[in-house]
Design an enzyme around this catalytic site. Sequence first.
Site, short mmCIF file in Angstrom:
data_model
loop_
_atom_site.label_atom_id
_atom_site.label_comp_id
_atom_site.label_asym_id
_atom_site.label_seq_id
_atom_site.Cartn_x
_atom_site.Cartn_y
_atom_site.Cartn_z
N TRP A 8 46.38 44.92 42.84
CA TRP A 8 44.65 44.18 42.43
C TRP A 8 45.04 42.80 43.36
O TRP A 8 44.34 41.79 43.36
CB TRP A 8 45.19 43.31 40.78
CG TRP A 8 44.92 43.31 40.10
CD1 TRP A 8 43.05 42.20 40.20
CD2 TRP A 8 44.39 42.99 38.46
NE1 TRP A 8 42.63 42.43 38.96
CE2 TRP A 8 42.64 42.85 38.32
CE3 TRP A 8 44.49 44.40 37.25
CZ2 TRP A 8 42.41 43.12 36.99
CZ3 TRP A 8 44.09 44.49 36.59
CH2 TRP A 8 42.99 43.91 36.13
N HIS A 39 42.97 42.09 46.28
CA HIS A 39 41.43 41.15 46.07
C HIS A 39 41.49 39.93 46.14
O HIS A 39 41.63 39.42 45.27
CB HIS A 39 40.91 41.89 44.62
CG HIS A 39 40.72 43.39 44.66
ND1 HIS A 39 39.15 43.84 45.25
CD2 HIS A 39 41.33 44.23 44.67
CE1 HIS A 39 39.98 44.95 45.48
NE2 HIS A 39 40.55 45.00 44.63
N SER A 80 56.58 34.39 35.74
CA SER A 80 58.03 34.96 36.75
C SER A 80 59.12 35.02 36.73
O SER A 80 59.67 34.18 35.01
CB SER A 80 58.06 32.93 37.30
OG SER A 80 59.45 32.75 38.28
N ARG A 85 66.25 40.23 39.11
CA ARG A 85 64.77 41.12 39.08
C ARG A 85 65.27 41.64 40.11
O ARG A 85 64.01 42.23 40.07
CB ARG A 85 64.00 39.69 39.17
CG ARG A 85 64.05 39.32 40.62
CD ARG A 85 63.13 37.68 40.43
NE ARG A 85 63.17 37.04 41.40
CZ ARG A 85 62.28 36.09 42.02
NH1 ARG A 85 61.24 36.13 41.31
NH2 ARG A 85 61.82 35.58 43.28
N ASN A 124 35.52 34.58 41.49
CA ASN A 124 33.86 34.59 41.31
C ASN A 124 33.56 35.88 41.01
O ASN A 124 34.08 36.44 40.80
CB ASN A 124 33.62 33.37 42.36
CG ASN A 124 33.39 34.19 43.43
OD1 ASN A 124 32.97 35.21 43.69
ND2 ASN A 124 34.00 33.74 44.16
N ARG A 168 37.45 49.42 42.07
CA ARG A 168 38.30 50.21 41.93
C ARG A 168 38.01 50.84 40.71
O ARG A 168 38.49 51.47 40.30
CB ARG A 168 39.18 48.63 41.25
CG ARG A 168 40.23 48.55 42.18
CD ARG A 168 40.79 48.66 42.71
NE ARG A 168 41.34 47.88 44.18
CZ ARG A 168 42.97 48.15 45.02
NH1 ARG A 168 42.69 50.24 44.47
NH2 ARG A 168 43.12 47.23 45.66
#
Length: 272
Positions: free
Chosen positions: A105, A108, A117, A201, A217, A228
């Site tokens: 994703w 884009h 986080s 992590r 936008n 997609r």
Amino acid sequence: MLEANEGTKEIAQEILYRMSQNPDRTRKIGTFGFIELEDTWGDEATILNTARVSTSNRRLSGPDAFSDKDRDLLEHLLSEEHGTPFETVWFRYRFIAPIFVLRQWVKHRISTWNEFSMRYRKPISAFYIPDETARKVDGFEIMTQEQTDRYTALLESVNRFYEEEYDTICRRIDHLRQAGELPPKESGRDPYRARARELLRSAMPVANYSDVYWTVNFRSLLNFFHLRTKETAQYEIRQYALAAYDLFAQAFPLLRSTLEKAEKNRKSSGSS
């Protein structure tokens, strides 16, 4: 069975709350997935007013004021790919998706991206489990239920590892503080616990979920939909893209119908 940590339980409760407050603009997806069209800026009139700025002082107050000529112009702008007027309408989505979906994703790039986080919070202790549809291609079962059960057990063990090791580190920090071997915790972020989260992590799998606010936008959103929602897109991101499109379509029915008409006309002219 893996027990969700407190932060994950809070997010699960928030998902239920958002779905009750905004049912027409929210969807659940997969194991723990979620998407919400939280806000928009501008509408179809914004697009036409922008497109006409060099040729006319006429301004439309909103889509309800559209004439047939206005609808034709909107279709023309879409069909001929006049891009910049469509950059003046914005969408703010929130989605909770597996990290591997986020990696696709985020490509884009013409958008604003703010993600959960794991430096500041413990991970979301929920991970993607492919259902029967996700595991099949043309009816052939790629991943069996037995394999899926082993996959689930492995991911549970990794999530459990994080929780257990983080708790062990935090207990050791507290013990050393009480013994005076570490400085007392000051207000704000604890650097020792923070470093523990940063280190641990690294063990978290890409199947675990993360939480993102995405502001984009309409021109960039169209590109996302185009790439997609295709049948050739990976199954998991396609589910999110189809949901994002459905939420857009409900919020902007005129723009949706014009877009689909323009796409149909493009395909007809391309095949003739």
